[in-house]
Design an enzyme around this catalytic site. Sequence first.
Site, PDB file in Angstrom:
ATOM      1  CB  CYS A 123     -12.855  -3.519  -5.468  1.00 21.09           C
ATOM      2  SG  CYS A 123     -13.059  -2.088  -4.457  1.00 21.09           S
ATOM      3  CG  HIS A 134     -10.264  -3.435  -8.228  1.00 22.41           C
ATOM      4  ND1 HIS A 134     -11.014  -2.554  -8.611  1.00 22.41           N
ATOM      5  CD2 HIS A 134      -9.675  -3.120  -6.838  1.00 22.41           C
ATOM      6  CE1 HIS A 134     -11.320  -1.602  -7.605  1.00 22.41           C
ATOM      7  NE2 HIS A 134     -10.733  -1.958  -6.656  1.00 22.41           N
ATOM      8  CG  ASN A 185     -10.726   1.646  -6.180  1.00 19.03           C
ATOM      9  OD1 ASN A 185     -11.779   1.242  -6.649  1.00 19.03           O
ATOM     10  ND2 ASN A 185     -10.186   1.188  -5.170  1.00 19.03           N
TER      11      ASN A 185
HETATM   12  N1  ACO Z   1      -1.141  13.314   0.750  1.00 14.06           N
HETATM   13  C1  ACO Z   1       0.074  13.358   1.478  1.00 14.06           C
HETATM   14  N2  ACO Z   1       0.585  12.476   2.556  1.00 14.06           N
HETATM   15  C2  ACO Z   1      -0.401  11.481   3.082  1.00 14.06           C
HETATM   16  C3  ACO Z   1      -1.626  11.212   2.216  1.00 14.06           C
HETATM   17  C4  ACO Z   1      -2.089  12.045   1.255  1.00 14.06           C
HETATM   18  N3  ACO Z   1      -2.895  11.899   0.616  1.00 14.06           N
HETATM   19  N4  ACO Z   1      -1.976  10.013   2.740  1.00 14.06           N
HETATM   20  C5  ACO Z   1      -1.272   9.524   3.512  1.00 14.06           C
HETATM   21  N5  ACO Z   1      -0.112  10.574   3.715  1.00 14.06           N
HETATM   22  C6  ACO Z   1       0.837  10.446   4.656  1.00 14.06           C
HETATM   23  C7  ACO Z   1       0.333   9.802   5.781  1.00 14.06           C
HETATM   24  O1  ACO Z   1      -0.267  10.514   6.791  1.00 14.06           O
HETATM   25  C8  ACO Z   1       1.825   9.171   6.325  1.00 14.06           C
HETATM   26  O2  ACO Z   1       2.391  10.256   7.249  1.00 14.06           O
HETATM   27  P1  ACO Z   1       3.049  10.091   8.415  1.00 14.06           P
HETATM   28  O3  ACO Z   1       4.261   9.038   8.392  1.00 14.06           O
HETATM   29  O4  ACO Z   1       3.717  11.178   8.904  1.00 14.06           O
HETATM   30  O5  ACO Z   1       1.810   9.605   9.358  1.00 14.06           O
HETATM   31  C9  ACO Z   1       2.640   8.798   5.255  1.00 14.06           C
HETATM   32  O6  ACO Z   1       1.864   9.726   4.094  1.00 14.06           O
HETATM   33  C10 ACO Z   1       2.625   7.370   4.960  1.00 14.06           C
HETATM   34  O7  ACO Z   1       1.306   6.915   4.845  1.00 14.06           O
HETATM   35  P2  ACO Z   1       0.870   5.533   4.675  1.00 14.06           P
HETATM   36  O8  ACO Z   1      -0.709   5.415   4.886  1.00 14.06           O
HETATM   37  O9  ACO Z   1       1.875   4.516   5.303  1.00 14.06           O
HETATM   38  O10 ACO Z   1       1.075   5.513   2.989  1.00 14.06           O
HETATM   39  P3  ACO Z   1       1.238   4.433   1.997  1.00 14.06           P
HETATM   40  O11 ACO Z   1       2.463   4.417   1.244  1.00 14.06           O
HETATM   41  O12 ACO Z   1       0.762   3.278   2.473  1.00 14.06           O
HETATM   42  O13 ACO Z   1       0.217   4.861   0.875  1.00 14.06           O
HETATM   43  C11 ACO Z   1      -1.838   4.332  -0.124  1.00 14.06           C
HETATM   44  C12 ACO Z   1      -1.066   5.026   1.122  1.00 14.06           C
HETATM   45  C13 ACO Z   1      -1.683   4.825  -1.300  1.00 14.06           C
HETATM   46  C14 ACO Z   1      -3.610   4.318   0.348  1.00 14.06           C
HETATM   47  C15 ACO Z   1      -1.422   3.032  -0.035  1.00 14.06           C
HETATM   48  O14 ACO Z   1      -1.440   2.044   1.352  1.00 14.06           O
HETATM   49  C16 ACO Z   1      -2.405   1.869  -1.143  1.00 14.06           C
HETATM   50  O15 ACO Z   1      -2.649   2.227  -2.050  1.00 14.06           O
HETATM   51  N6  ACO Z   1      -3.253   0.965  -0.336  1.00 14.06           N
HETATM   52  C17 ACO Z   1      -4.116   0.050  -0.988  1.00 14.06           C
HETATM   53  C18 ACO Z   1      -5.422   0.796  -0.619  1.00 14.06           C
HETATM   54  C19 ACO Z   1      -6.329   0.269  -1.984  1.00 14.06           C
HETATM   55  O16 ACO Z   1      -6.089   0.245  -2.839  1.00 14.06           O
HETATM   56  N7  ACO Z   1      -7.662   0.384  -1.335  1.00 14.06           N
HETATM   57  C20 ACO Z   1      -8.823   0.146  -2.159  1.00 14.06           C
HETATM   58  C21 ACO Z   1      -8.688  -1.163  -2.634  1.00 14.06           C
HETATM   59  S1  ACO Z   1     -10.141  -2.138  -2.018  1.00 14.06           S
HETATM   60  C22 ACO Z   1     -11.156  -1.417  -2.978  1.00 14.06           C
HETATM   61  O17 ACO Z   1     -10.989  -1.051  -4.192  1.00 14.06           O
HETATM   62  C23 ACO Z   1     -12.500  -1.026  -2.166  1.00 14.06           C
END
Ligand code: ACO
Length: 335
Positions: free
Chosen positions: A119, A261, A291
């Site tokens: 990215c 980004h 993304n």
């Molecule tokens: N739908 C419903 N529930 C979900 C989903 C979903 N799609 N995904 C995760 N959950 C659940 C998990 O299972 C977890 O449940 P649990 O506690 O019962 O196990 C709960 O939601 C919380 O999960 P987390 O992974 O802690 O969720 P978080 O609040 O961190 O959000 C997210 C996840 C949106 C991916 C966030 O961490 C994020 O945006 N991170 C940055 C990632 C990113 O941008 N990556 C790409 C950037 S780099 C590049 O572009 C290559």
Amino acid sequence: MEEIKFNQIGVSFKGSGSYVPDQILTNQKISKKVDTSDEWIKSRTGISERRISNIDENVSDMGYKAALTAIEMANWDIETIDLIVLATSTPNDLFGSAPSIQAKLGAANAVAFDLTAACSGFLFALITASQFLKGGSFKRAIVIGADQLSSFVDWNDRRSCILFGDGAGALAIESTSEFDNLIGFDMSTDGERGSFLNLPSKNNKDSIIDNIDFLIGGFSPIKMNGQEVYKFAVREVPIMLDNLFRKTNFNSDQVDWLVLHQANQRILDSVGERLKIPREKILTNLEKYGNTSAATIPLMMDEAIRNNRIKQNDIIATSGFGAGLSWGAAIIKWG
Ligand code: ACO
């Protein structure tokens, strides 16, 4: 013959272009595949839908279309292009997809190569191309960011599959001896934290003959530790941009647009807050595209240029960040 003053030549921005596939995958549709909901995805990421390439199109097709529209805006003859840099992590040919874009464009005088930095790829490619221009080696360059992550997402992993989409964007840049509209830049890598986000090769073994094994080529789906990537982005990006403002004698009040980004709306909001840049200056289109990796920054810029938000001489602070881990930033004056 006029002497070229190395390192005293600047860059000007002449055109932008973009392309997205027409296939739309909404949050509602994803929730038929994995246990998620529009409400969950929208509130955690800001994404409503993303584009998925048709099976008859690839990174080179998308990159070509984005490049062509940037060249049209720049009003360049194709033969005058010296350099094509394609930032991608999902080439349709591991030996390089940029040469096929060069061929499709008919840019016979351009050297073309790929650059991989996930990215951060577009910013790294823009900075790389600018060095050739500022050094006086080349005059005109097309910098493309294109990715087709739909081919590498685990569509059963709800933690990551909701984030990504396909697309391409491009900028046309030219060297000039009068000014430098790439006002400043910075780049960084931390391979120690690389395991937070990978698209790793598969470790499937086979044998050629007895005692001589080899690894079969191919890749496993994207692996991501979302929380760590989130923490990394909201910490490192404001630090880098803040330092860059200081280095270039700018302050965040002088910024017309923040083009980050497009990973997650919450990351954009948090970075804007830390830099004290108001929401109305933070450009976002991830609601429509998610993304798109190396494509997000030029895709966002092209949209804003074509709908007259970004105007000539506007100051843009931009940053790309992601796998590597890697991150980069630049201060640009459009035009
Ligand atoms: N739908 C419903 N529930 C979900 C989903 C979903 N799609 N995904 C995760 N959950 C659940 C998990 O299972 C977890 O449940 P649990 O506690 O019962 O196990 C709960 O939601 C919380 O999960 P987390 O992974 O802690 O969720 P978080 O609040 O961190 O959000 C997210 C996840 C949106 C991916 C966030 O961490 C994020 O945006 N991170 C940055 C990632 C990113 O941008 N990556 C790409 C950037 S780099 C590049 O572009 C290559």
